[in-house]
Design a protein around this motif. Structure first.
Motif, short mmCIF file in Angstrom:
data_model
loop_
_atom_site.label_atom_id
_atom_site.label_comp_id
_atom_site.label_asym_id
_atom_site.label_seq_id
_atom_site.Cartn_x
_atom_site.Cartn_y
_atom_site.Cartn_z
N HIS A 1 -5.10 7.34 1.60
CA HIS A 1 -4.12 7.51 2.66
C HIS A 1 -3.19 8.62 2.18
O HIS A 1 -2.39 8.43 1.26
CB HIS A 1 -3.35 6.21 2.92
CG HIS A 1 -4.20 5.16 3.58
ND1 HIS A 1 -4.09 3.82 3.27
CD2 HIS A 1 -5.17 5.26 4.52
CE1 HIS A 1 -4.96 3.15 4.02
NE2 HIS A 1 -5.63 4.00 4.77
N GLU B 1 0.66 8.68 0.99
CA GLU B 1 1.14 7.65 0.06
C GLU B 1 1.34 8.29 -1.31
O GLU B 1 0.42 8.41 -2.11
CB GLU B 1 0.14 6.49 0.03
CG GLU B 1 0.04 5.81 1.41
CD GLU B 1 -0.96 4.67 1.44
OE1 GLU B 1 -1.62 4.41 0.42
OE2 GLU B 1 -1.08 4.04 2.51
N ARG C 1 -2.80 8.37 7.29
CA ARG C 1 -3.54 7.10 7.27
C ARG C 1 -4.79 7.14 8.16
O ARG C 1 -5.81 6.57 7.80
CB ARG C 1 -2.61 5.97 7.74
CG ARG C 1 -3.22 4.58 7.65
CD ARG C 1 -2.19 3.51 8.00
NE ARG C 1 -2.75 2.17 7.88
CZ ARG C 1 -2.85 1.47 6.75
NH1 ARG C 1 -2.40 2.01 5.62
NH2 ARG C 1 -3.38 0.27 6.73
N HIS D 1 -2.93 3.11 -3.81
CA HIS D 1 -2.27 3.20 -2.50
C HIS D 1 -0.80 2.81 -2.66
O HIS D 1 -0.31 2.57 -3.77
CB HIS D 1 -2.92 2.22 -1.51
CG HIS D 1 -4.27 2.65 -1.04
ND1 HIS D 1 -4.50 3.08 0.23
CD2 HIS D 1 -5.46 2.69 -1.69
CE1 HIS D 1 -5.78 3.39 0.36
NE2 HIS D 1 -6.39 3.15 -0.79
N CYS D 2 -0.10 2.68 -1.52
CA CYS D 2 1.21 2.03 -1.49
C CYS D 2 1.42 1.45 -0.11
O CYS D 2 0.66 1.72 0.82
CB CYS D 2 2.34 3.01 -1.85
SG CYS D 2 2.68 4.22 -0.55
ZN LIG Z 1 -3.06 3.02 1.78
#
Ligand SMILES: [Zn+2]
Length: 371
Positions: free
Chosen positions: A40, A43, A92, A169-170
Motif C-alpha cells: 500500500h 504507508e 491502497r 504495512h501500517c
Molecule cells: Zn496496508
C-alpha cells in the motif's frame, strides 16, 4: 548486494515502471527470507523501516553475516507511488480498476497440485523442493494484462520460494500488530515480542487472497489435499502493521528494523546468535473475533476512546456527528478487547471502518480484512 529490476508494463504507450529488489547474501546457500514494504504505497512507516533495513543488511553482508539469501523490496508498489490526484496520495487501490493492491494475488494451489502432486513422496524436504520448483514455474506463467497484475506477479515471483516472508504495512492510527495463520503464530512469536506487538490476529483464511496468504496458505492447502504425503509449512508469512500512518521517524524505523534483524537471526537467516527476547505484550487472538467498528451514517468522527484502551461490551467507542441535522449517533462495541486501531481521518461515509477491537471470541465469518 545485487539489484534486480523488474519491468512493469504501463497502461499507455511509452510508460514503463520499475520494481527494485535488493538481494543480499548468496541465493541457494541457505534459507531465504523476503521482506517488502509499501505494497500500500501511501504507508510510510514500512518504507522507512526498509530504508534502515537496507543499511543494516548491507553491513551484515559485508561482515559475512548472512547465511543464505535475504531479498528486500524497499518500495513494493511503484504504481501506487505515482497515484497523486489533486493533492491526495492514493496508494491502497489501483486507480484504474479500484482493486486493493494487497488483494487478488495469484493462488497457485490448483496448478501446483496438478503438476507436482504425482511427484510427492514420503520425504518432506524433497516434497518441499518439488513444490517450490513447481511454484517457480507456475508463477512465471501467470497471465498479466494490467500493470497491477504485472506488479503482483513480480512480487510473488521474488517471494514464492522464501522460507520467511514479511509484508510491512501500517493502519490509520494504530499500535503495532501482526496478521498471520493460526498455525504460524508460534513461529512469529519472536517477531511479535521483538516489535512489541499489542495484537496478533490469526485466521486460516482472511479472504480475497492477500500477499502473505498467497505464500503461506498454499502449503496448508497442499497438505490438506495430499494427506498421505508429508507437506511441510515451508514458508511462513506475516503482515506487519507498523503502527499508524503518521508514526514515521528515524527512531521508530531504526528500532523496527533492528527488531526484524533480531527475528531474522532467530529464524537462522543470520550468522549471529539470536538475542534474548523481551516478554510478549499480547497473546494471539482470532481475526474472526476482531470487531471492525463501522459508521452507521455519514458525518464527523469523534472518538471517545484511545488506541490501546481496553473496551468492554457496550462501551461507546466513537460518535458520528451529522452537522447538517444535528444527529449524534454513538457507535458501541459489541465485544470486549483492546482497541488497537482507529481511522486516520475524521470524516465518515456510511459504512466506513472506524476502529478495530481484538476480541477473543470468534463471531465473524466470510471476508475478514478491511476493503
Ligand atoms: Zn496496508
Amino acid at each position: 548486494m545485487k539489484t534486480e529490476i523488474i519491468a512493469i508494463e504501463g497502461t499507455t504507450p511509452g510508460t514503463r515502471i520499475e520494481l527494485v529488489a535488493l538481494h543480499f547474501g548468496e541465493a541457494g546457500s541457505g534459507p531465504k527470507a523476503y521482506i517488502q514494504a509499501g505494497l500500500h504505497a501511501n504507508e510510510a512507516p514500512g518504507l522507512l523501516a526498509a530504508h534502515h533495513l537496507r543499511e543494516r543488511l548491507t553491513a551484515l553482508e559485508a561482515a559475512g553475516g548472512i547465511t543464505g539469501e535475504i531479498v528486500l523490496v524497499p518500495a513494493a508498489n511503484p504504481l501506487g507511488f505515482a497515484q497523486h490526484v489533486q493533492g491526495s496520495h492514493h496508494g491502497r487501490f489501483a486507480l484504474g480498476d479500484g482493486i486493493n493492491f494487497n488483494r487478488n494475488f495469484p493462488f497457485l494451489v490448483d496448478i501446483v497440485a496438478e503438476r507436482a502432486g504425482h511427484a510427492l513422496g514420503h520425504d518432506a524436504a524433497r516434497n518441499r523442493d518439488v513444490i517450490r520448483a513447481a511454484l517457480r514455474a507456475a508463477i512465471s506463467q501467470v497471465p498479466c494484462i494490467r500493470p497491477a497484475e504485472y506488479l503482483k506477479r513480480g512480487l510473488l515471483s521474488l517471494a514464492i520460494d522464501a522460507d520467511t516472508v514479511l509484508d510491512l504495512h501500517c493502519d490509520g492510527e494504530a499500535e503495532m500488530h501482526l496478521y498471520t495463520l493460526p498455525s504460524q503464530a508460534e513461529a512469529f512469536q519472536p517477531l511479535s515480542r521483538l516489535l512489541g506487538a499489542r495484537a496478533v490476529l490469526t485466521s486460516t483464511e482472511s479472504g480475497d487472497y492477500p500477499f502473505d496468504e498467497a505464500i503461506s496458505r498454499l502449503w496448508v492447502e497442499l497438505a490438506r489435499r495430499f494427506p498421505d504425503r508429508p507437506v511441510p509449512e515451508a514458508s511462513i508469512a506475516c503482515t506487519v502493521e507498523l503502527r499508524g500512518e503518521a508514526d514515521v521517524g528515524h527512531g521508530l524505523a531504526a528500532a523496527d528494523a533492528e527488531a526484524i534483524i533480531g527475528f531474522l537471526a532467530a529464524r537462522g537467516h543470520l550468522a549471529n546468535a539470536p538475542q534474548a527476547l523481551p516478554p510478549a505484550l499480547c497473546e494471539p487472538t482470532p481475526l474472526e473475533g476482531t470487531e471492525a467498528l463501522s459508521a452507521p451514517m455519514a458525518g464527523l468522527i469523534v472518538y471517545h476512546r484511545q488506541v490501546g484502551d481496553w473496551i468492554s461490551t457496550g462501551d461507546i467507542v466513537v460518535e458520528i456527528v451529522d452537522p447538517m441535522d444535528g444527529h449524534v449517533v454513538p457507535v458501541r462495541a459489541t465485544t470486549e478487547g483492546r482497541l488497537f486501531a482507529r481511522a486516520g481521518d475524521r470524516f465518515a461515509y456510511a459504512g466506513k471502518r472506524l476502529g478495530k477491537i481484538a476480541g477473543k471470541i470468534p463471531f465473524r465469518t466470510g471476508k475478514l480484512l478491511s476493503p
